[in-house]
Design a protein around this motif. Structure first.
Motif, mmCIF file in Angstrom:
data_model
loop_
_atom_site.group_PDB
_atom_site.id
_atom_site.type_symbol
_atom_site.label_atom_id
_atom_site.label_comp_id
_atom_site.label_asym_id
_atom_site.label_seq_id
_atom_site.Cartn_x
_atom_site.Cartn_y
_atom_site.Cartn_z
ATOM 1 N N PRO A 29 0.783 -1.415 0.187
ATOM 2 C CA PRO A 29 0.059 0.098 -0.073
ATOM 3 C C PRO A 29 1.050 1.223 -0.087
ATOM 4 O O PRO A 29 1.910 1.266 0.719
ATOM 5 N N GLU A 30 0.436 2.185 -0.712
ATOM 6 C CA GLU A 30 1.137 3.374 -0.958
ATOM 7 C C GLU A 30 1.570 4.431 0.408
ATOM 8 O O GLU A 30 2.230 5.099 0.629
ATOM 9 N N ASN A 31 0.829 3.866 1.416
ATOM 10 C CA ASN A 31 0.909 4.426 2.628
ATOM 11 C C ASN A 31 1.741 3.755 3.670
ATOM 12 O O ASN A 31 1.510 4.044 4.914
ATOM 13 N N ALA A 32 2.142 2.589 3.299
ATOM 14 C CA ALA A 32 3.180 1.860 4.238
ATOM 15 C C ALA A 32 4.004 2.686 4.630
ATOM 16 O O ALA A 32 4.690 3.127 4.015
ATOM 17 N N PRO A 33 4.429 2.485 6.176
ATOM 18 C CA PRO A 33 5.346 3.351 6.862
ATOM 19 C C PRO A 33 6.577 2.654 6.451
ATOM 20 O O PRO A 33 7.000 1.550 6.120
ATOM 21 N N ILE A 34 7.590 3.619 6.847
ATOM 22 C CA ILE A 34 9.206 2.929 6.675
ATOM 23 C C ILE A 34 9.193 1.850 7.651
ATOM 24 O O ILE A 34 8.941 1.699 8.667
ATOM 25 N N ASN A 35 10.150 0.845 7.031
ATOM 26 C CA ASN A 35 10.530 -0.431 7.851
ATOM 27 C C ASN A 35 9.534 -1.231 7.981
ATOM 28 O O ASN A 35 9.439 -2.356 8.523
ATOM 29 N N THR A 36 8.330 -1.324 6.943
ATOM 30 C CA THR A 36 7.530 -2.230 6.728
ATOM 31 C C THR A 36 7.976 -3.364 6.147
ATOM 32 O O THR A 36 8.657 -3.413 5.087
ATOM 33 N N ARG A 37 7.699 -4.736 6.579
ATOM 34 C CA ARG A 37 8.240 -5.949 6.180
ATOM 35 C C ARG A 37 7.023 -6.844 5.676
ATOM 36 O O ARG A 37 6.133 -7.125 6.202
ATOM 37 N N ARG A 44 16.378 2.807 -4.404
ATOM 38 C CA ARG A 44 16.391 3.520 -3.203
ATOM 39 C C ARG A 44 15.068 3.785 -2.352
ATOM 40 O O ARG A 44 14.802 4.602 -1.601
ATOM 41 N N MET A 45 14.282 2.816 -2.283
ATOM 42 C CA MET A 45 13.115 2.773 -1.842
ATOM 43 C C MET A 45 12.950 1.428 -0.880
ATOM 44 O O MET A 45 12.146 1.390 0.065
ATOM 45 N N PHE A 46 13.750 0.498 -1.204
ATOM 46 C CA PHE A 46 13.403 -0.741 -0.730
ATOM 47 C C PHE A 46 14.896 -1.485 -0.123
ATOM 48 O O PHE A 46 15.853 -1.359 -0.489
ATOM 49 N N THR A 47 14.669 -2.417 0.997
ATOM 50 C CA THR A 47 15.823 -3.255 0.935
ATOM 51 C C THR A 47 15.320 -4.631 1.292
ATOM 52 O O THR A 47 14.237 -5.055 1.251
ATOM 53 N N LEU A 48 16.454 -5.752 1.319
ATOM 54 C CA LEU A 48 16.036 -7.093 1.625
ATOM 55 C C LEU A 48 16.473 -7.546 2.857
ATOM 56 O O LEU A 48 17.521 -7.086 3.301
ATOM 57 N N LEU A 97 9.212 6.642 1.394
ATOM 58 C CA LEU A 97 7.700 6.982 1.453
ATOM 59 C C LEU A 97 7.230 6.647 0.110
ATOM 60 O O LEU A 97 7.847 7.272 -0.884
ATOM 61 N N LEU A 98 6.181 5.858 -0.282
ATOM 62 C CA LEU A 98 5.555 5.796 -1.535
ATOM 63 C C LEU A 98 4.666 6.592 -2.080
ATOM 64 O O LEU A 98 3.745 6.996 -1.015
#
Length: 951
Positions: free
Chosen positions: A219-227, A254-258, A277-278
């Protein structure tokens, strides 16, 4: 080369005589000592007990059971040493560096033991697939079948000790064991050894994702560090560090990590972590490559496409493009006139972007009643007629409502321009059918059909009013005399519903002050059944292969009808000339044939089909169907006769025409092309494919073979080809091409001794000849054509049998050599053939001087040729009967019988005419010969006298 050193370094050895217990030195010594005689007598029974009881022996005694554990890497080549059972069981001294504290007992090498040690698997099973066991040395090596740990333990795991070799794996551990049961003989060294081979994993498998495309929705309102867990993690058959260790993305945007989490079972799952932020309205999708990496050296990789979709939330509200719009409207505007349109925009999607429009509560009710706002489109229209007391300015506050949003606001300022003079008036009076301002006309109405009267007038009575017709269409507005200000609206030409169904025209009136009034007239045409259905193809040329399946599909007919409703509904029917086994679905137009068609029976079908509409009265059109049945190779070539018989004279010239083989094929094209060939006897006979003419490659000799039976095959050109055969019988007719062959006497130098005491009438000897021809050509007659001797006329020959008899008693003066020249002649046509032989008879009591007789035989005899012709014999002398088939024999005998009668009559006349001529020729060319073909042994020796006497 076998890598013994590598194998030693890649394995571990553990020897135990019972679970968890090492064998004491005393037990090992006892095992190597000689047994008593009683023990020796019991060893065979003990051996059989271990063989048949198998795994249950461990419950009774562990004193003879041994376990050895080896380990090796998977994927080793053939011939790699796994271990030496003889050394590891301490049955032989260890190699240098392999002695340990448990090996204290004296041991002898395998080769020095008597009897020698023997190692074998308890049962054969699958042992040959993975390992080989040397029966003498006890060495275990890898076999040609490469060991694959994943194939053995992941697919075929769960084995036990039940056979000579099995596989054992535990779901909870990484162990993979290859289990073998080995017997060590002879009896005094007997061991029952359980060998475990641990298969070590190597990094031979790369990680692999189960799907090539992986989708994750955020979802575009997913907060940072959402897994978010990524479904379908990569799989790696390898274990431990060789399995999947980590994951990474090729582009993190520059928006995600694994991140990777490991559960209690050791399974690693990748997680996508939101790092920025998405905003779906800015970017709704991110695409990257997810890579799985194992821990091998070097590491192996697997990848898949990862699509990260951003789902919408209601984070945007409607916004108007303008905060205020200003519009004007004339006071004489008609009801329904659009006044203005407002528009708001919501950047969200779907239900989040739905907008409804409404007036604010601040808008007076009078304004709401005068101007209507469409809540969906935002269009403002004049809802009622503008009166004289209506306010000149109206402020309309409009709200745009979105789900969960504060309404957006805009203002429409409407100014009404009042008209001082009253406009002209248009008063319609309809002649045609009119409902709610719509005039209905049928399309087949004639020209000049009246529609309506219009009265044009000025309410003030001060101005002149004119009018005209605005709009396109087959209509005319003209003054209707003798009345003033009266106009008639009528049609000017035929109308066609199929071209245009609706017209909108206007009657416009204006006065001299420039005021205009418009009256809208809507004309709706009503459809008539004036169009017949039209086939797309008036001629349908179809094809179908013969021998079709019942109810086979042929085509789908399609006809169009420009009319509407039931007048344009088309039904399909077969014409009266269509055969009964064709079917046509009246609704779908599907044409089928209910039976099998045979091209050889009928190749073309031509009939009509009808397309009928549902109008009243109905209209129809006709199309022609031409169906061509295509040929299939369903007919074999057919000979006119099953059997052909030909009569051919022997010595027929090579490649001469014997006869025509007629064959037909009912199929067409290549399927009907027929090629003829001779199946057997092809080295002698050939057939022309085009003409069917049968020929012999060589000249035929009846004496070698009197008849031939051929099989001729006819093959068509179809795929697959069909064929048939016919039997050909060729009977050779005899011609007189063989002279009689004298078989006895065998030589002109042969002689017989005739005793003087021989009585008259006694047979002396015979001349025996055969003729290879048949019929009259083989009828042989014998005659004496020349004599020499003291009194050679004392002998005569039977013309039919060739028997030579003594006619008169022999006198003293008859002693000596009598020479008779015998002619053997056939009665062939057109010319008889003959052979001659010299019969030598020596009259004497004995043969005392053979050399004298031989000298007489060598002298050229002076023989006078007699003029007497031999009598005709009616039976052939050869005694060979050939067995042929009944039918050809009967036919041949019938022909020969008829021919024989004719030949005998003709030959009698012919011989009489040529008798004198032949005698003359024989006097000139006398030959004494015996034509012999082949070796014939009649047990008669040359020059040996034979005594002939009846005493």
């Amino acid at each position: 080369m076998r890598g013994r050193g590598n194998a030693r370094s890649s394995r571990a050895l553990a020897v135990s005589w019972r679970p968890g217990t090492w064998l004491p030195r005393l037990d090992m010594g006892r095992l190597s000592r000689p047994r008593s005689s009683t023990s020796h007598r019991n060893l065979p029974h003990l051996f059989l007990f271990f063989l048949f009881v198998g795994p249950f022996t461990c419950l009774a005694s562990y004193s003879r059971a041994t376990e050895l554990l080896y380990s090796l890497n998977e994927g080793l080549p053939a011939g790699v040493l796994i271990g030496s059972l003889a050394e590891d069981l301490r049955l032989v001294p260890r190699a240098a560096g392999r002695q340990d504290q448990l090996s204290q007992l004296p041991e002898r090498p395998v080769a020095e033991r008597n009897p020698p040690l023997s190692f074998s698997l308890a049962s054969r099973g699958l042992s040959g697939q993975y390992v080989t066991l040397d029966n003498r040395s006890g060495e275990l090596h890898t076999s040609a079948q490469e060991i694959d740990r994943e194939a053995l333990c992941l697919e075929g795991g769960g084995g036990a000790w039940g056979g000579s070799i099995s596989i054992s794996s535990s779901p909870s551990s990484d162990s993979c064991l290859l289990l073998l049961d080995v017997l060590v003989l002879p009896q005094e060294y007997f061991r029952f050894v359980k060998v475990k081979i641990a298969i070590r994993d190597i990094n031979d498998n790369a990680p692999q994702f189960p799907v090539s495309q992986i989708s994750v929705w955020v979802p575009e309102n997913a907060p940072i560090n959402t897994r978010l867990a990524i479904e379908h993690p990569a799989m790696d058959p390898d274990i431990g560090t060789n399995g999947v260790q980590t994951y990474r993305l090729l582009d993190y945007h520059r928006m995600f990590t694994l991140d990777v989490e490991e559960n209690e079972n050791g399974e690693r799952t990748p997680y996508l972590i939101v790092m920025g932020l998405l905003d779906r309205e800015t970017q709704d999708q991110y695409v990257s490559i997810i890579i799985a990496e194992d821990g091998g050296s070097p590491p192996l990789l697997g990848s898949a496409t990862l699509t990260i979709g951003i789902t919408d939330i209601n984070d945007n509200c409607p916004l108007f493009t303008d905060s205020q719009i200003n519009v004007t409207v004339f006071g004489n505007a008609t009801v329904g006139t659009p006044v203005a349109a407002v528009q708001a925009v919501d950047r969200d999607l779907g239900t989040n972007a739905q907008i409804t429009y409404a007036y604010s509560q601040k808008v007076p009710q009078a304004s709401k009643d005068l101007f209507h706002l469409d809540e969906t489109t935002g269009v403002i229209k004049l809802f009622s007629k503008i009166g004289g007391s209506v306010l000149q300015t109206h402020k309309l506050t409009i709200l745009a409502n979105g789900p969960g949003c504060i309404p957006a606001v805009t203002t429409a300022l409407v100014t009404i321009i009042k008209v001082i003079f009253r406009p002209p008036e248009i008063v319609p009076r309809y002649i045609a059918n009119e409902v709610d301002g719509v005039v209905y006309l049928r399309e087949l109405e004639p020209i000049n059909t009246p529609i309506a009267f219009f009265t044009i007038r000025d309410p003030e009575g001060k101005y002149k009013v004119n009018c005209y017709l605005d709009g396109e269409g087959p209509f005319r507005l003209s003054p209707y005399k003798p009345y003033n200000n009266e106009y008639l609206l009528e049609t000017t030409k035929p109308m066609d519903y199929e071209l245009q169904q609706f017209y909108e025209i206007a009657v416009v009136a204006w006065n001299s002050e420039g005021f205009h009034v418009k009256k809208i007239i809507k004309v709706q045409l009503l459809d008539d059944n004036d169009n017949a259905p039209i086939f797309l193809q008036p001629l349908l040329e179809l094809t179908i292969e013969e021998n079709n399946a019942p109810h086979a599909f042929l085509t789908k007919l399609y006809a169009t009808d420009a009319d509407s409703e039931e007048r344009g509904q088309v039904s399909y029917f077969l014409g009266p000339d269509a055969p009964s086994y064709f079917s046509l679905d009246s609704v779908t137009g599907i044409l089928t044939v209910s039976t099998q068609l045979d091209r050889e029976e009928k190749e073309k079908y031509r009939y009509t089909v009808r397309a009928v509409d549902s109008g009243k009265p109905p209209r129809e059109s006709v199309a022609t169907v031409v169906l061509t049945v295509l040929d299939k190779n369903d007919n074999s070539p057919r000979f006119i006769n099953k059997d052909f018989s030909f009569f051919v004279p022997e010595n027929f010239p090579g490649y001469g025409e014997i006869g025509v083989i007629s064959v037909t094929d009912a199929d067409a094209g290549r399927n009907g092309w027929v090629a003829l060939s001779v199946v057997n006897q092809s080295d002698i006979f050939v057939i022309d494919t085009g003409k069917g003419m049968l020929r012999a490659k060589v000249s035929l000799d009846r004496e070698q073979q009197s008849s031939y039976t051929l099989w001729v095959e006819a093959v068509d050109g179809g795929e697959p080809a069909l064929s048939s055969t016919a039997k050909i019988t060729i009977l050779l007719l005899d011609i007189n091409d063989n002279p009689p062959l004298v078989l006895f006497p065998q030589s002109n130098m042969s002689y017989l001794l005739v005793l003087p005491s021989t009585l008259p009438g006694s047979p002396v000897t015979e001349v025996y000849a055969v003729d290879k021809d048949t019929g009259m050509n083989a009828v042989i007659a014998y005659s004496i054509i020349g004599r020499r001797g003291p009194r050679p006329e004392s002998f005569r020959i039977d013309p039919k049998t060739g028997n030579i008899t003594l006619e008169e008693a022999l006198l003293q003066t008859d002693y000596g050599l009598h020479r008779l020249l015998v002619k053997v002649s056939d009665h062939g046509y057109p010319e008889p053939l003959h052979s001659t032989v010299m019969v030598n008879l020596f009259v004497n009591d004995t043969v005392s001087n053979e050399s004298y007789i031989e000298s007489l035989l060598r002298k050229e005899p002076e023989i006078n040729i007699e003029e007497k012709e031999p009598q005709i014999s009616i039976e052939p002398t050869h005694r060979k009967v050939e067995a042929v088939s009944c039918v050809p024999t009967l036919v041949a005998l019938s022909v020969i019988s008829l021919g024989s009668i004719t030949l005998v009559t003709g030959m009698g006349i012919y011989i009489c005419l040529r008798r004198g001529k032949k005698h003359h020729r024989e006097d000139e060319n006398l030959e004494v010969q015996i034509p012999l073909k082949g070796k014939i042994d009649l047990h008669m020796r040359e020059r040996k006298p034979m005594a002939i006497s009846n005493i």
